[in-house]
Motif scaffolding. Structure first.
Motif, short mmCIF file in Angstrom:
data_model
loop_
_atom_site.label_atom_id
_atom_site.label_comp_id
_atom_site.label_asym_id
_atom_site.label_seq_id
_atom_site.Cartn_x
_atom_site.Cartn_y
_atom_site.Cartn_z
N TRP A 198 0.83 -1.20 0.00
CA TRP A 198 0.00 0.00 0.00
C TRP A 198 0.87 1.25 0.00
O TRP A 198 1.91 1.31 0.67
N LEU A 199 0.45 2.25 -0.75
CA LEU A 199 1.02 3.58 -0.67
C LEU A 199 0.13 4.37 0.28
O LEU A 199 -1.08 4.43 0.11
N CYS A 200 0.73 4.97 1.32
CA CYS A 200 -0.04 5.72 2.30
C CYS A 200 0.41 7.17 2.32
O CYS A 200 1.59 7.45 2.59
N MET A 201 -0.50 8.08 2.00
CA MET A 201 -0.23 9.51 2.14
C MET A 201 -0.78 9.93 3.49
O MET A 201 -1.99 10.12 3.65
N ALA A 202 0.12 10.06 4.46
CA ALA A 202 -0.26 10.32 5.85
C ALA A 202 -0.44 11.81 6.07
O ALA A 202 0.43 12.49 6.63
N MET A 203 -1.59 12.32 5.64
CA MET A 203 -1.85 13.75 5.78
C MET A 203 -2.06 14.17 7.22
O MET A 203 -1.80 15.30 7.60
N GLY A 204 -2.51 13.23 8.05
CA GLY A 204 -2.74 13.54 9.45
C GLY A 204 -1.47 13.78 10.23
O GLY A 204 -1.51 14.36 11.33
N ASP A 205 -0.32 13.35 9.70
CA ASP A 205 0.95 13.54 10.42
C ASP A 205 1.30 15.02 10.56
O ASP A 205 2.05 15.41 11.46
N SER A 206 0.80 15.83 9.65
CA SER A 206 1.12 17.26 9.68
C SER A 206 -0.08 18.10 10.09
O SER A 206 -0.11 19.31 9.91
N ILE A 207 -1.13 17.44 10.64
CA ILE A 207 -2.35 18.14 11.07
C ILE A 207 -2.58 17.86 12.55
O ILE A 207 -2.36 16.74 13.01
N ASN A 208 -3.01 18.86 13.27
CA ASN A 208 -3.39 18.66 14.67
C ASN A 208 -4.81 18.08 14.68
O ASN A 208 -5.79 18.80 14.52
N LEU A 209 -4.88 16.76 14.84
CA LEU A 209 -6.18 16.08 14.75
C LEU A 209 -7.13 16.51 15.86
O LEU A 209 -8.36 16.38 15.72
N GLU A 210 -6.60 17.01 16.97
CA GLU A 210 -7.46 17.46 18.05
C GLU A 210 -8.33 18.64 17.60
O GLU A 210 -9.44 18.83 18.06
N ASP A 211 -7.76 19.45 16.67
CA ASP A 211 -8.52 20.60 16.17
C ASP A 211 -9.71 20.15 15.33
O ASP A 211 -10.64 20.93 15.09
N LEU A 212 -9.66 18.91 14.84
CA LEU A 212 -10.73 18.40 13.98
C LEU A 212 -11.72 17.55 14.75
O LEU A 212 -12.61 16.94 14.17
N LYS A 213 -11.57 17.48 16.05
CA LYS A 213 -12.45 16.65 16.87
C LYS A 213 -13.91 17.05 16.68
O LYS A 213 -14.30 18.20 16.79
N GLY A 214 -14.71 16.05 16.40
CA GLY A 214 -16.15 16.28 16.31
C GLY A 214 -16.62 16.99 15.06
O GLY A 214 -17.78 17.33 14.95
N ARG A 215 -15.70 17.25 14.10
CA ARG A 215 -16.13 17.97 12.90
C ARG A 215 -16.72 17.00 11.88
O ARG A 215 -16.59 17.19 10.70
N GLY A 216 -17.36 15.97 12.37
CA GLY A 216 -17.94 14.99 11.47
C GLY A 216 -19.40 15.29 11.18
O GLY A 216 -19.88 16.40 11.35
N ASN A 217 -20.13 14.25 10.79
CA ASN A 217 -21.53 14.40 10.42
C ASN A 217 -22.39 14.56 11.66
O ASN A 217 -22.21 13.86 12.66
N ILE A 218 -23.35 15.50 11.62
CA ILE A 218 -24.24 15.74 12.75
C ILE A 218 -25.03 14.48 13.10
O ILE A 218 -25.49 14.32 14.24
N ILE A 219 -25.14 13.57 12.15
CA ILE A 219 -25.90 12.34 12.38
C ILE A 219 -25.27 11.48 13.47
O ILE A 219 -25.92 10.63 14.08
N ASN A 220 -23.97 11.73 13.76
CA ASN A 220 -23.30 10.97 14.80
C ASN A 220 -23.69 11.42 16.20
O ASN A 220 -23.45 10.70 17.18
N TYR A 221 -24.28 12.60 16.34
CA TYR A 221 -24.51 13.18 17.66
C TYR A 221 -25.97 13.39 18.01
O TYR A 221 -26.29 13.63 19.18
N LEU A 222 -26.86 13.33 17.02
CA LEU A 222 -28.26 13.66 17.26
C LEU A 222 -29.13 12.43 17.04
O LEU A 222 -29.07 11.79 15.98
N THR A 223 -29.95 12.09 18.03
CA THR A 223 -30.84 10.93 17.90
C THR A 223 -32.10 11.33 17.16
O THR A 223 -32.47 12.53 17.12
#
Length: 633
Positions: A198-223
């Motif tokens: 596999w070729l892996c482009m590790a974009m997360g290595d240069s990103i502070n993943l904590e800053d992206l916490k919870g920036r996903g789909n609202i469907i994950n948080y709302l019943t």
């Protein structure tokens, strides 16, 4: 609602002018009357509960205007919230269980398109060409019928993995695997025919993943239940804020080219009322524990203190707004005989916002417009006729005198859950030939096809196929053992380290042969791409080679060199055999009489400009950039 109905007045046990009956007979009549009354009440209640029409007509006549309007809005909002909840629950279940989706795009080329392409490449007489290479190209186009690209993916939570392909006449040319880990921002790719690694482009290595916490789909948080509750609660805020209701029980409303009769409920708002209404909504939002929890704890948009402070400031600002009581707007709600809201209208003396749907027999109409200064700036009109569950008509969209029309024929929903439909659609755009698109479905997938026809020339047909194929879970690769490329690495590897040049060249050679190129042309084509793949082949050792040899400049014996002088505008006067110059004393002399020092600084201005320090620095930067590009690739 029972407070509006007094049943006692209807069941008096004595009537003036009628003789009393015996106890025995009276007892029998009382029993019959009691049973009849119970039956009537029970039956009437059943009818009231089962029939939207009866329920609406009864409430319209017995309720106060404010209560009736509140009941209508609440009933509609509950129905709407229940419907949204059901659809949202299905979408949330799909997301949690994972989904498989396949997609492909196929282009079927026409004979006219082949002829145009060959004429452009070879010439009009391409059938009679004597070139072996051109004959091979003609043969390839003659045999070509279709080209396809596509893929199949499984996605769940924060992961997606699948395959992709490209095919020629139904034979696969390229097959690959891909995956994306949204949680860590790692993108994986491989072509098994080249390598299993596999070729892996590790974009997360240069990103502070904590800053992206919870920036996903609202469907994950709302019943689904929370969503339903939000809709009902904010509708209730509206109901409590709307007062001074007037009702017109039968009013004719024009919608496009039909007229329908609706009950119209009107409410008048001053500017102060609007500010108060806005404050009520913001106050509800300020106290909304569901939305606050998502914003603060789930998505990390802000802290609780920031959430409360921002909304408190907004509430204060709305409370302190000066208002003009002369500014008034009227809000109309259009209600059909069943109690369903079919439209609204917000307007004052000059501006208007209108939306309504209506039906007259088999004719369905819908109209939306925004009018400013009594002039419609934006409007949408729907004309549809129903025939055995299928709809034909057109949708006319006008934006500031620019109109687009969408005509549809035999529109029907085949799979409501996935949104698959059958229909023929024409897009009518000014100054452009009509674009016809066919939507077809067997219930399992959706095809969208378009015949490319421009100015009477048939260029072929493209077909997009999409299908949702049920629950699934992606099989994610591991970074362990993968060939990793990352901006965070001190020494970044290159693609040459991942796939050697000779392996890439052989792979490309096989693809060209499958397309139809003969062995000689396939070899030349793979060599050419191999040179592009290996950027170092194009890094020049000198600027001369870079500018002239490799990019089609002079022949070798005429090559421009840095020693070749360049005449500048300061010393060159065209069409003159003898140039005149001025000496330092202002006396004009000819070139033959010029005895000035040829080695002086002034005379050096005619030297080759490429030899200057600035030019040499630029040339050096170009060469360094090309070398850097090669290493990064």
């Amino acid at each position: 609602m029972s407070e509006n109905i007094n049943l006692n007045d209807n069941f008096d046990n004595s009537v003036s002018g009628v003789d009393r009956v015996s106890k025995k007979k009276g007892k029998k009549i009382a029993i019959i009357s009691g049973v009849t009354a119970v039956a009537l009440i029970g039956g009437g209640t059943a009818v009231y509960n089962l029939s939207d029409f009866v329920k609406n007509q009864v409430n319209l006549r017995i309720m106060k205007p404010e209560n009736y309007y509140s009941w209508v809005v609440e009933a509609n909002s509950k129905n709407f919230a229940s419907d949204v909840k059901e659809k949202y629950a299905k979408a949330k279940s799909k997301a949690e269980n994972g989904q498989n989706m396949s997609m492909s795009l196929k282009y079927s080329i026409s004979d006219e398109a082949k002829d145009l392409a060959l004429t452009e490449i070879i010439g009009e007489d391409y059938r009679n060409t004597s070139s072996g290479e051109e004959k091979n190209l003609v043969e390839i186009f003659d045999n070509l019928s279709e080209i396809s690209i596509g893929g199949n993916s499984d996605f769940k939570d924060n992961s997606i993995a699948g395959t992709f392909f490209a095919s020629w006449n139904g034979e696969n040319l390229i097959n690959g695997d891909m995956a994306f880990d949204y949680g860590n921002y790692d993108f994986f790719l491989r072509v098994p025919e080249l390598t299993e690694q596999w070729l892996c482009m590790a974009m997360g290595d240069s990103i502070n993943l904590e800053d992206l916490k919870g920036r996903g789909n609202i469907i994950n948080y709302l019943t689904p239940e929370e969503l339903e509750d939000i809709i009902i609660r904010y509708t209730d805020v509206w109901n409590k804020s709307v007062e001074d209701i007037e009702i017109e029980k039968k009013e004719t409303v024009d919608i496009c080219d039909i007229s329908v009769e609706y009950t119209v409920v009107s409410a008048e708002f001053t500017e102060a009322d609007i500010y108060e209404l806005a404050k009520d909504f913001v106050t509800e939002l300020r106290n909304d524990s569901t939305i606050k929890n998502i914003a603060v704890n789930e998505m990390g948009i802000c802290t609780e203190e920031e959430y409360n402070s921002e909304l408190d400031d907004l509430i204060t600002e709305l409370s302190e707004q000066d208002s003009d009581d002369d500014i008034k707007m009227t809000f109309n709600t259009y209600i059909d005989p069943n109690g369903d809201i079919r439209g609204i209208k917000l307007f004052d003396d000059e501006d208007e916002f209108f939306f309504a749907m209506g039906k007259d027999g088999e004719n369905i109409r819908g109209e939306f417009y925004v009018s400013e200064n009594n002039s419609k700036d934006v409007s949408i009109e729907l004309y549809a006729d129903e025939n055995k569950g299928k709809y034909s008509g057109n949708l006319d969209i006008m934006v500031y005198d620019e109109e687009i029309s969408v005509e549809f024929t035999d529109y029907e929903v085949v799979n409501e859950e996935n949104g698959y439909v059958n229909a023929g659609v024409n897009f009518i755009i000014p100054d452009i030939d009509p674009v016809h698109v066919d939507f077809t479905s067997d219930g399992n997938s959706q095809d969208i096809s378009y015949n490319i026809n421009v100015d009477g020339t048939d260029y072929g047909t493209i077909v997009l196929n999409m299908a949702m194929n049920g629950a699934s879970s992606p099989s994610m690769p591991s970074k362990d053992g993968a060939f990793i490329i990352s901006d965070a690495m001190d020494s970044e590897p290159t693609l040459f380290d991942y796939i050697p040049e000779d392996k890439m060249k052989n792979y490309l050679y096989d693809i060209l042969v499958k397309i139809g190129f003969n062995e000689e042309l396939a070899e030349e084509g793979s060599d050419l791409f191999s040179n592009i793949y290996n950027v170092s082949e194009y890094v020049p050792e000198t600027y001369d080679d870079y500018l002239y040899d490799d990019f089609g400049g002079f022949d070798d014996d005429e090559a421009f060199t840095f020693d070749q002088p360049v005449e500048t505008e300061e010393v060159k006067i065209e069409n003159e055999t003898e140039a005149e110059t001025e000496d330092s004393d202002g006396v004009w002399i000819t070139d033959e009489e010029d005895t000035s020092d040829n080695d002086s600084e002034e005379s050096q201005q005619v030297a080759d400009p490429w030899q200057s320090e600035e030019a040499q620095e630029i040339i050096s930067d170009i060469i360094d950039s090309a070398e850097t590009l090669r290493n990064q690739t």
